[in-house]
Design an enzyme around this catalytic site. Structure first.
Site, PDB file in Angstrom:
ATOM      1  N   MET A  82     -11.250  -6.114   5.692  1.00 47.42           N
ATOM      2  CA  MET A  82     -10.476  -5.130   6.512  1.00 47.42           C
ATOM      3  C   MET A  82      -9.952  -5.870   7.549  1.00 47.42           C
ATOM      4  O   MET A  82     -10.772  -6.403   8.311  1.00 47.42           O
ATOM      5  CB  MET A  82     -11.104  -3.913   6.404  1.00 47.42           C
ATOM      6  CG  MET A  82     -11.295  -3.098   5.315  1.00 47.42           C
ATOM      7  SD  MET A  82      -9.736  -2.423   4.369  1.00 47.42           S
ATOM      8  CE  MET A  82      -8.721  -1.719   5.614  1.00 47.42           C
ATOM      9  N   MET A 118      -9.199   8.132   0.239  1.00 49.08           N
ATOM     10  CA  MET A 118      -9.909   8.314   1.342  1.00 49.08           C
ATOM     11  C   MET A 118     -10.597   9.864   1.051  1.00 49.08           C
ATOM     12  O   MET A 118     -10.060  10.566   0.810  1.00 49.08           O
ATOM     13  CB  MET A 118      -8.993   8.273   2.805  1.00 49.08           C
ATOM     14  CG  MET A 118      -8.436   7.062   2.833  1.00 49.08           C
ATOM     15  SD  MET A 118      -7.197   7.260   4.355  1.00 49.08           S
ATOM     16  CE  MET A 118      -6.541   5.549   4.366  1.00 49.08           C
ATOM     17  N   HIS A 136      -8.409   0.934  -3.679  1.00 53.02           N
ATOM     18  CA  HIS A 136      -9.296   0.868  -2.499  1.00 53.02           C
ATOM     19  C   HIS A 136     -10.121   1.975  -2.175  1.00 53.02           C
ATOM     20  O   HIS A 136      -9.294   3.134  -1.679  1.00 53.02           O
ATOM     21  CB  HIS A 136      -8.570   0.521  -1.350  1.00 53.02           C
ATOM     22  CG  HIS A 136      -9.292   0.190  -0.249  1.00 53.02           C
ATOM     23  ND1 HIS A 136      -8.427  -0.273   1.049  1.00 53.02           N
ATOM     24  CD2 HIS A 136     -10.394  -0.259   0.191  1.00 53.02           C
ATOM     25  CE1 HIS A 136      -9.524   0.125   1.963  1.00 53.02           C
ATOM     26  NE2 HIS A 136     -10.508  -0.050   1.538  1.00 53.02           N
ATOM     27  N   SER A 139       0.894  -1.389  -0.057  1.00 58.31           N
ATOM     28  CA  SER A 139      -0.002   0.012   0.002  1.00 58.31           C
ATOM     29  C   SER A 139       0.811   1.172  -0.094  1.00 58.31           C
ATOM     30  O   SER A 139       1.752   1.445   1.040  1.00 58.31           O
ATOM     31  CB  SER A 139      -0.891   0.096   1.227  1.00 58.31           C
ATOM     32  OG  SER A 139      -1.270   1.061   1.518  1.00 58.31           O
ATOM     33  N   ASP A 187      -6.311  -6.531   4.470  1.00 56.85           N
ATOM     34  CA  ASP A 187      -5.512  -5.382   4.373  1.00 56.85           C
ATOM     35  C   ASP A 187      -5.618  -4.655   5.767  1.00 56.85           C
ATOM     36  O   ASP A 187      -6.671  -4.464   6.277  1.00 56.85           O
ATOM     37  CB  ASP A 187      -6.372  -4.319   3.406  1.00 56.85           C
ATOM     38  CG  ASP A 187      -5.864  -2.914   3.489  1.00 56.85           C
ATOM     39  OD1 ASP A 187      -4.688  -2.779   3.951  1.00 56.85           O
ATOM     40  OD2 ASP A 187      -6.645  -2.221   2.747  1.00 56.85           O
ATOM     41  N   ASP A 244      -4.746   3.420  -2.125  1.00 60.88           N
ATOM     42  CA  ASP A 244      -5.732   3.947  -1.002  1.00 60.88           C
ATOM     43  C   ASP A 244      -6.356   5.371  -1.287  1.00 60.88           C
ATOM     44  O   ASP A 244      -5.732   6.184  -0.955  1.00 60.88           O
ATOM     45  CB  ASP A 244      -5.440   3.785   0.352  1.00 60.88           C
ATOM     46  CG  ASP A 244      -4.912   2.448   0.866  1.00 60.88           C
ATOM     47  OD1 ASP A 244      -6.061   1.535   0.895  1.00 60.88           O
ATOM     48  OD2 ASP A 244      -3.858   1.884   1.264  1.00 60.88           O
ATOM     49  N   GLY A 297      -2.500  -4.123   9.196  1.00 66.24           N
ATOM     50  CA  GLY A 297      -1.453  -5.007  10.135  1.00 66.24           C
ATOM     51  C   GLY A 297      -1.044  -6.015   9.541  1.00 66.24           C
ATOM     52  O   GLY A 297      -0.666  -7.025  10.303  1.00 66.24           O
ATOM     53  N   PHE A 309      -6.440   4.666   8.394  1.00 70.10           N
ATOM     54  CA  PHE A 309      -4.792   4.990   8.740  1.00 70.10           C
ATOM     55  C   PHE A 309      -4.017   3.602   8.426  1.00 70.10           C
ATOM     56  O   PHE A 309      -4.376   2.620   8.733  1.00 70.10           O
ATOM     57  CB  PHE A 309      -4.721   5.483  10.248  1.00 70.10           C
ATOM     58  CG  PHE A 309      -5.582   6.411  10.091  1.00 70.10           C
ATOM     59  CD1 PHE A 309      -5.208   7.900  10.158  1.00 70.10           C
ATOM     60  CD2 PHE A 309      -6.859   6.577  10.828  1.00 70.10           C
ATOM     61  CE1 PHE A 309      -5.938   8.970  10.476  1.00 70.10           C
ATOM     62  CE2 PHE A 309      -7.653   7.459  11.123  1.00 70.10           C
ATOM     63  CZ  PHE A 309      -7.214   8.778  10.955  1.00 70.10           C
ATOM     64  N   MET A 356     -12.178   4.298  -0.177  1.00 67.41           N
ATOM     65  CA  MET A 356     -12.707   4.296   1.069  1.00 67.41           C
ATOM     66  C   MET A 356     -13.597   5.975   0.944  1.00 67.41           C
ATOM     67  O   MET A 356     -13.311   6.850   1.724  1.00 67.41           O
ATOM     68  CB  MET A 356     -11.567   4.466   2.249  1.00 67.41           C
ATOM     69  CG  MET A 356     -11.247   3.132   2.316  1.00 67.41           C
ATOM     70  SD  MET A 356      -9.633   3.268   3.203  1.00 67.41           S
ATOM     71  CE  MET A 356      -8.337   3.560   1.960  1.00 67.41           C
ATOM     72  N   GLY A 386       1.307  -2.025   4.144  1.00 69.62           N
ATOM     73  CA  GLY A 386       1.640  -0.834   3.854  1.00 69.62           C
ATOM     74  C   GLY A 386       3.128  -0.507   4.561  1.00 69.62           C
ATOM     75  O   GLY A 386       4.002  -0.502   4.043  1.00 69.62           O
ATOM     76  N   HIS A 392      -1.323  -0.955  -4.252  1.00 70.12           N
ATOM     77  CA  HIS A 392      -2.525  -1.009  -3.557  1.00 70.12           C
ATOM     78  C   HIS A 392      -2.530   0.584  -3.269  1.00 70.12           C
ATOM     79  O   HIS A 392      -1.776   1.015  -2.878  1.00 70.12           O
ATOM     80  CB  HIS A 392      -2.473  -1.757  -2.212  1.00 70.12           C
ATOM     81  CG  HIS A 392      -3.855  -1.712  -1.407  1.00 70.12           C
ATOM     82  ND1 HIS A 392      -5.076  -2.245  -1.801  1.00 70.12           N
ATOM     83  CD2 HIS A 392      -4.317  -0.882  -0.541  1.00 70.12           C
ATOM     84  CE1 HIS A 392      -5.956  -2.024  -0.903  1.00 70.12           C
ATOM     85  NE2 HIS A 392      -5.437  -1.183  -0.082  1.00 70.12           N
TER      86      HIS A 392
HETATM   87  C1  DX5 Z   1      -5.967   1.450   5.561  1.00 72.69           C
HETATM   88  C2  DX5 Z   1      -5.781   1.281   4.427  1.00 72.69           C
HETATM   89  C3  DX5 Z   1      -4.502   0.310   4.083  1.00 72.69           C
HETATM   90  C4  DX5 Z   1      -3.313   0.875   4.898  1.00 72.69           C
HETATM   91  C5  DX5 Z   1      -2.532  -0.556   5.473  1.00 72.69           C
HETATM   92  O1  DX5 Z   1      -7.147   2.272   5.679  1.00 72.69           O
HETATM   93  O2  DX5 Z   1      -6.555   0.743   3.622  1.00 72.69           O
HETATM   94  O3  DX5 Z   1      -4.325  -0.188   2.889  1.00 72.69           O
HETATM   95  O4  DX5 Z   1      -2.374   1.435   3.996  1.00 72.69           O
HETATM   96  O5  DX5 Z   1      -1.282  -0.120   6.270  1.00 72.69           O
HETATM   97  P1  DX5 Z   1      -0.425  -1.333   7.177  1.00 72.69           P
HETATM   98  O6  DX5 Z   1      -0.220  -2.308   6.336  1.00 72.69           O
HETATM   99  O7  DX5 Z   1       0.493  -0.380   7.639  1.00 72.69           O
HETATM  100  O8  DX5 Z   1      -1.603  -1.557   8.286  1.00 72.69           O
HETATM  101 ZN    ZN Z   2      -6.484  -0.368   1.566  1.00 71.44          ZN
END
Ligand code: DX5
Ligand code: ZN
Length: 217
Positions: free
Chosen positions: A138, A36, A65, A7, A176, A34, A178, A144, A67, A198, A32
């Protein structure tokens, strides 16, 4: 086959082209991306102009993705800006308008996905399962990077893997949030085949090593 989708939320945006080249050389399968809107999630990130620039900079598969609320408003724009797969949250609109978003993406020749937030039950995917190319579960609250993996999502991944195998075996199952070398084995065992990461990729100096640790963990 396990795919790794770094990500770019955790990348250095001032050097995005070389960051993405680094993960391509490091063996990443998807980028990936993201998006938002500050409404569906309490944060803002990147959108269509950045996607257009990234599309010119790489031939990698871009997994967008979204959001954002009412994603059908923007699905055509994301397809035309160069996304290979457009993923919408089932919570972001009525089921009729989520179906319309999927339909728009497919008609433009792109892949479509649906995403579930942690509090959304597995069953919420069923109206879309035979239509989509990917389901994203998720494993943190969206909004975040750098949050801790939610172990309570593992049964949901297992349930959806069972349905995919029966109803739409070509559909991919992505996770996606952690994901790192310690949580990757858990989600793989539960049935995920596309792992977004990410911070576990971009916050490490050796991206090839980080990607192979996630893939082979
Ligand atoms: C969170 C995003 C993820 C994020 C994952 O809303 O959708 O894609 O970047 O980040 P990590 O891998 O650090 O949890
Ligand atoms: Zn994502």
């Amino acid at each position: 086959m396990i795919k790794v989708a770094p990500s770019i939320l955790s990348a250095d945006f001032a050097r995005l082209g070389s960051e993405v080249e680094d993960i391509r050389l490091g063996g990443a399968d998807y980028v990936h991306f993201d998006v938002m809107d500050g409404r569906f999630v309490p944060n803002l990130s990147i959108g269509i102009p950045v996607l257009k620039s990234l599309r010119k900079a790489t031939e990698m598969f871009i997994d967008a993705h979204l959001m954002i609320l009412e994603p059908v408003r923007y699905t055509e724009a994301f397809c035309k800006a160069g996304a290979d797969l457009v993923n919408v949250h089932v919570e972001a609109d009525s089921s009729e308008r989520i179906l319309a978003a999927i339909d728009t993406v497919k008609k433009l020749g792109k892949k479509a996905g649906v995403t579930l937030k942690p509090g959304t039950p597995a069953e919420a995917v069923l109206p879309y399962l035979d239509l989509v190319d990917l389901v994203l579960v998720m494993t943190v609250e969206p909004g975040f990077g750098g949050q801790s993996f939610m172990h309570a999502m593992l049964p949901k991944i297992e349930t959806i893997r069972g349905w995919i195998d029966r109803m739409n075996p070509d559909c991919e199952l992505e996770v996606d949030g952690g994901i790192d070398g310690s949580t990757a084995p858990l989600v793989k065992k539960a049935g995920a085949n596309v792992l977004v990461a990410g911070s576990a990729v971009f916050k490490r100096p050796d991206r090839a090593k980080a990607i192979s640790e996630i893939r082979n963990a």
